[in-house]
Design an enzyme around this catalytic site. Structure first.
Site, PDB file in Angstrom:
ATOM      1  N   PRO A 240      -4.209 -37.254  40.374  1.00 42.14           N
ATOM      2  CA  PRO A 240      -3.159 -37.313  39.994  1.00 42.14           C
ATOM      3  C   PRO A 240      -2.950 -36.682  38.678  1.00 42.14           C
ATOM      4  O   PRO A 240      -1.612 -35.212  38.773  1.00 42.14           O
ATOM      5  CB  PRO A 240      -2.070 -38.898  39.985  1.00 42.14           C
ATOM      6  CG  PRO A 240      -3.045 -39.750  40.813  1.00 42.14           C
ATOM      7  CD  PRO A 240      -4.398 -39.173  40.951  1.00 42.14           C
TER       8      PRO A 240
ATOM      9  N   GLU B  14     -11.729 -26.366  43.087  1.00 41.85           N
ATOM     10  CA  GLU B  14     -13.040 -26.176  42.273  1.00 41.85           C
ATOM     11  C   GLU B  14     -12.698 -25.065  41.253  1.00 41.85           C
ATOM     12  O   GLU B  14     -13.464 -24.514  40.685  1.00 41.85           O
ATOM     13  CB  GLU B  14     -14.476 -25.291  43.436  1.00 41.85           C
ATOM     14  CG  GLU B  14     -14.149 -26.477  44.001  1.00 41.85           C
ATOM     15  CD  GLU B  14     -15.457 -26.467  45.350  1.00 41.85           C
ATOM     16  OE1 GLU B  14     -16.828 -25.993  44.846  1.00 41.85           O
ATOM     17  OE2 GLU B  14     -16.079 -26.252  46.541  1.00 41.85           O
ATOM     18  N   GLY B  15     -11.593 -25.566  40.260  1.00 41.11           N
ATOM     19  CA  GLY B  15     -11.807 -24.667  39.149  1.00 41.11           C
ATOM     20  C   GLY B  15     -10.615 -23.585  39.356  1.00 41.11           C
ATOM     21  O   GLY B  15     -10.908 -23.228  40.407  1.00 41.11           O
TER      22      GLY B  15
ATOM     23  N   GLY C  25       1.606  -4.853  59.915  1.00 39.06           N
ATOM     24  CA  GLY C  25       3.634  -4.758  59.985  1.00 39.06           C
ATOM     25  C   GLY C  25       3.274  -6.596  60.929  1.00 39.06           C
ATOM     26  O   GLY C  25       3.318  -7.596  60.140  1.00 39.06           O
TER      27      GLY C  25
ATOM     28  N   GLY D 186      -6.777 -33.053  36.945  1.00 38.18           N
ATOM     29  CA  GLY D 186      -7.354 -32.401  38.011  1.00 38.18           C
ATOM     30  C   GLY D 186      -8.376 -30.868  37.696  1.00 38.18           C
ATOM     31  O   GLY D 186     -10.085 -30.730  37.470  1.00 38.18           O
TER      32      GLY D 186
ATOM     33  N   TRP E  78      -6.978 -35.179  46.558  1.00 37.19           N
ATOM     34  CA  TRP E  78      -6.819 -33.935  46.665  1.00 37.19           C
ATOM     35  C   TRP E  78      -8.570 -33.768  47.087  1.00 37.19           C
ATOM     36  O   TRP E  78      -9.353 -33.246  46.941  1.00 37.19           O
ATOM     37  CB  TRP E  78      -6.659 -33.130  45.392  1.00 37.19           C
ATOM     38  CG  TRP E  78      -5.634 -32.581  44.916  1.00 37.19           C
ATOM     39  CD1 TRP E  78      -5.463 -33.426  43.510  1.00 37.19           C
ATOM     40  CD2 TRP E  78      -4.604 -32.495  45.729  1.00 37.19           C
ATOM     41  NE1 TRP E  78      -4.100 -32.825  43.231  1.00 37.19           N
ATOM     42  CE2 TRP E  78      -3.193 -32.552  45.022  1.00 37.19           C
ATOM     43  CE3 TRP E  78      -4.082 -32.247  47.088  1.00 37.19           C
ATOM     44  CZ2 TRP E  78      -2.034 -32.153  45.063  1.00 37.19           C
ATOM     45  CZ3 TRP E  78      -2.680 -31.185  47.252  1.00 37.19           C
ATOM     46  CH2 TRP E  78      -1.452 -31.687  46.527  1.00 37.19           C
TER      47      TRP E  78
ATOM     48  N   PHE F 245     -16.633 -35.155  47.384  1.00 36.20           N
ATOM     49  CA  PHE F 245     -16.628 -35.026  46.530  1.00 36.20           C
ATOM     50  C   PHE F 245     -15.344 -36.388  45.866  1.00 36.20           C
ATOM     51  O   PHE F 245     -13.853 -35.142  45.646  1.00 36.20           O
ATOM     52  CB  PHE F 245     -17.029 -33.611  46.162  1.00 36.20           C
ATOM     53  CG  PHE F 245     -17.183 -33.755  44.503  1.00 36.20           C
ATOM     54  CD1 PHE F 245     -18.615 -33.565  43.700  1.00 36.20           C
ATOM     55  CD2 PHE F 245     -16.160 -32.250  43.396  1.00 36.20           C
ATOM     56  CE1 PHE F 245     -19.379 -33.380  43.237  1.00 36.20           C
ATOM     57  CE2 PHE F 245     -16.721 -32.535  42.015  1.00 36.20           C
ATOM     58  CZ  PHE F 245     -18.230 -32.568  41.972  1.00 36.20           C
TER      59      PHE F 245
HETATM   60  N1  COS Z   1     -23.902 -28.017  33.737  1.00 37.66           N
HETATM   61  C1  COS Z   1     -24.410 -29.350  32.959  1.00 37.66           C
HETATM   62  N2  COS Z   1     -23.732 -29.573  31.532  1.00 37.66           N
HETATM   63  C2  COS Z   1     -22.167 -29.185  31.921  1.00 37.66           C
HETATM   64  C3  COS Z   1     -21.724 -28.167  32.050  1.00 37.66           C
HETATM   65  C4  COS Z   1     -22.707 -27.567  32.919  1.00 37.66           C
HETATM   66  N3  COS Z   1     -21.872 -26.443  34.241  1.00 37.66           N
HETATM   67  N4  COS Z   1     -20.165 -27.528  31.861  1.00 37.66           N
HETATM   68  C5  COS Z   1     -20.678 -28.464  30.681  1.00 37.66           C
HETATM   69  N5  COS Z   1     -21.453 -29.056  30.086  1.00 37.66           N
HETATM   70  C6  COS Z   1     -21.102 -30.118  29.521  1.00 37.66           C
HETATM   71  C7  COS Z   1     -20.971 -29.590  28.352  1.00 37.66           C
HETATM   72  O1  COS Z   1     -22.470 -29.198  27.575  1.00 37.66           O
HETATM   73  C8  COS Z   1     -20.696 -30.731  27.342  1.00 37.66           C
HETATM   74  O2  COS Z   1     -21.814 -31.508  26.881  1.00 37.66           O
HETATM   75  P1  COS Z   1     -22.176 -32.090  25.284  1.00 37.66           P
HETATM   76  O3  COS Z   1     -21.014 -32.890  25.201  1.00 37.66           O
HETATM   77  O4  COS Z   1     -23.511 -32.693  24.919  1.00 37.66           O
HETATM   78  O5  COS Z   1     -21.864 -30.586  23.980  1.00 37.66           O
HETATM   79  C9  COS Z   1     -19.838 -31.625  27.829  1.00 37.66           C
HETATM   80  O6  COS Z   1     -19.995 -30.820  29.185  1.00 37.66           O
HETATM   81  C10 COS Z   1     -18.921 -31.183  27.735  1.00 37.66           C
HETATM   82  O7  COS Z   1     -18.584 -29.506  27.919  1.00 37.66           O
HETATM   83  P2  COS Z   1     -17.384 -28.910  28.072  1.00 37.66           P
HETATM   84  O8  COS Z   1     -16.442 -29.367  26.553  1.00 37.66           O
HETATM   85  O9  COS Z   1     -16.880 -27.870  28.000  1.00 37.66           O
HETATM   86  O10 COS Z   1     -15.850 -29.731  28.118  1.00 37.66           O
HETATM   87  P3  COS Z   1     -14.236 -29.357  28.518  1.00 37.66           P
HETATM   88  O11 COS Z   1     -13.287 -30.958  28.774  1.00 37.66           O
HETATM   89  O12 COS Z   1     -13.513 -28.751  27.344  1.00 37.66           O
HETATM   90  O13 COS Z   1     -13.872 -29.062  29.600  1.00 37.66           O
HETATM   91  C11 COS Z   1     -13.231 -27.549  31.801  1.00 37.66           C
HETATM   92  C12 COS Z   1     -13.347 -28.190  29.899  1.00 37.66           C
HETATM   93  C13 COS Z   1     -11.815 -26.399  32.028  1.00 37.66           C
HETATM   94  C14 COS Z   1     -14.446 -27.147  31.878  1.00 37.66           C
HETATM   95  C15 COS Z   1     -13.409 -28.611  32.825  1.00 37.66           C
HETATM   96  O14 COS Z   1     -12.921 -29.497  32.695  1.00 37.66           O
HETATM   97  C16 COS Z   1     -13.371 -28.304  34.698  1.00 37.66           C
HETATM   98  O15 COS Z   1     -14.394 -27.555  34.783  1.00 37.66           O
HETATM   99  N6  COS Z   1     -12.587 -28.140  34.728  1.00 37.66           N
HETATM  100  C17 COS Z   1     -11.786 -28.001  36.206  1.00 37.66           C
HETATM  101  C18 COS Z   1     -12.702 -29.023  37.637  1.00 37.66           C
HETATM  102  C19 COS Z   1     -12.413 -28.686  38.711  1.00 37.66           C
HETATM  103  O16 COS Z   1     -13.554 -28.025  38.945  1.00 37.66           O
HETATM  104  N7  COS Z   1     -11.663 -29.339  39.384  1.00 37.66           N
HETATM  105  C20 COS Z   1     -11.573 -29.408  40.327  1.00 37.66           C
HETATM  106  C21 COS Z   1     -11.490 -30.792  40.879  1.00 37.66           C
HETATM  107  S1  COS Z   1     -13.061 -30.498  42.139  1.00 37.66           S
HETATM  108  S2  COS Z   1     -12.430 -29.657  44.126  1.00 37.66           S
END
Ligand code: COS
Length: 384
Positions: free
Chosen positions: A132, A366-367, A342, A135, A160, A127
């Site tokens: 860089p 994964e967040g 210990g 994330g 990553w 995945f």
């Molecule tokens: N399932 C389906 N759709 C989703 C969803 C989900 N779980 N989460 C968000 N969406 C949709 C939203 O509904 C929104 O759709 P609309 O534009 O039609 O309303 C769209 O996606 C954007 O969502 P949002 O506004 O929440 O986006 P952001 O950019 O603000 O998201 C977070 C921020 C922090 C939630 C996101 O960037 C995130 O999860 N980051 C961490 C990522 C991660 O895990 N990184 C590690 C790499 S993987 S090892």
């Protein structure tokens, strides 16, 4: 592990209880002995683990032709493997996460092409989301995919990437530009040997597993390799993470249970000041806190998994609560285990020292915990 009290909880069905018991027995026979062979060559060990899990039929739970992954089953599998060996948990988890977008969003033809190999353990997926400079903020990712005839051309860097360097198939998220930010991303399935895709760096981490940086330079991917519709890549990523974040919590739970069991063994046998450690009030208080961490994590993890399986497709809030709490609690439980062991607790290769290294990354990948807190607060405020 056979003492898992939560198998009797109403979140689980009889089929889950049967599977958990059978899997614990199988892991004891087929996986634990592999750990003794050492982890000198991580790539080979991972491939062997995946092949063995596939031959045992357990990877059938990591891929789905009808778009439904049973999250409770995935959690039980991960919890059991993590209890015994972090790398074995990693190997199974990546078969699920790497192929998750195909299971959830693939066409019948795409599923037929890739999922049999995932189940058999002959095709390793990955995945590739993080970059860089992007994330936590997925909507900011910069890798581009430009339409050109019947293809898209990918340019950029992913990092990553778990299974990077050994994967056969990479699920890559790139900017196709239908709209700014989150609405302009698309998911692609890219064969590892596609020209223009190069593994540029293998990354060494404190709990070794295959991890790499990839570069895409004019990498041509046919249109039929899109997963979901153009512009839906963010949704594909988030929906996949909704499933697998819960299972990260389950892996943390497995690590924490092991730490607690190792600690019980230690404190009931180690004697000092005329009695066992377990008789000392200071130890008993720590054991109580460790138990609270384990039990509360199990509740949140299996609540989230049950909610996804039985109640709702979207469990962003429940998954975030489960991942945040279970990983943070496991870190504390394992730290207490090290303390109560210990000097033995910091000896390289001892069970609790290994757990101490294994748990750390789960609070990040994964967040990160900070992202989970942001997600929980958003969901809370959204529903006012
Ligand atoms: N399932 C389906 N759709 C989703 C969803 C989900 N779980 N989460 C968000 N969406 C949709 C939203 O509904 C929104 O759709 P609309 O534009 O039609 O309303 C769209 O996606 C954007 O969502 P949002 O506004 O929440 O986006 P952001 O950019 O603000 O998201 C977070 C921020 C922090 C939630 C996101 O960037 C995130 O999860 N980051 C961490 C990522 C991660 O895990 N990184 C590690 C790499 S993987 S090892």
């Amino acid at each position: 592990m056979n003492k898992i009290g939560h198998l009797s909880w109403p979140f689980l069905e009889p089929r889950h209880r049967d599977l958990a018991v059978a899997f614990a027995d199988w892991v004891g026979r087929e996986i634990v002995s592999l750990a003794a062979d050492g982890e000198a060559d991580i790539d080979t060990t991972c491939r062997t683990l995946v092949a063995r899990l596939g031959a045992g039929g357990w990877l059938n739970h990591c891929a789905s032709d009808n778009g439904t992954l049973d999250v409770r089953t995935l959690c039980l599998l991960r919890e059991t493997l993590a209890y015994h060996w972090g790398l074995a948990d990693f190997a199974l988890a990546m078969q699920g996460l790497g192929s998750g977008p195909v299971s959830l969003f693939g066409t019948p033809a795409q599923k037929a092409e890739w999922l049999p190999g995932v189940r058999e353990g002959t095709l390793l997926p990955a995945f590739a989301l993080s970059e860089p400079e992007a994330g936590s903020d997925v909507a900011a990712l910069a890798t581009t995919a430009t339409p050109d005839g019947d293809d898209y051309v990918l340019d950029g860097t992913k990092t990553w990437v778990s299974n990077g360097g050994i994967a056969d198939l990479y699920i890559v998220f790139a900017r196709t530009g239908e709209a700014p930010g989150a609405r302009g991303l698309t998911a692609f399935a890219v064969d590892a040997d596609t020209p223009g895709l190069e593994v540029v760096e293998r990354i060494e981490v404190i709990a070794p597993h295959p991890l790499a940086t990839l570069r895409f330079d004019g990498c041509r991917v046919p249109r039929d390799r899109l997963l979901g519709a153009p512009g839906e890549g963010f949704k594909v990523a988030m929906a996949t993470l909704d499933v697998f974040r819960t299972t990260v919590g389950a892996a943390a739970l497995g690590f924490a249970r092991r730490a607690l069991d190792e600690t019980l063994q230690r404190v009931t046998t180690r004697r000092l000041f005329g009695g066992t450690m377990a008789e000392m009030p200071v130890t008993r208080a720590t054991l109580a806190e460790m138990t609270l961490g384990v039990e509360s994590s199990a509740l949140l993890v299996y609540r989230a998994a049950w909610t996804r399986d039985c109640v709702a497709d979207r469990i962003t809030r429940e998954a975030a609560l489960a991942k945040l709490h279970a990983t943070e609690a496991a870190q504390r439980v394992i730290d207490s285990a090290v303390q109560l062991h210990g000097g033995h607790g910091v000896v390289s290769g001892s069970p609790v020292e290994t757990l101490y290294r294994e748990i750390r990354a789960l609070r990040i990948y994964e967040g990160a915990s900070e992202v989970q807190r942001e997600i929980i607060a958003r969901e809370l405020l959204r529903n006012l």
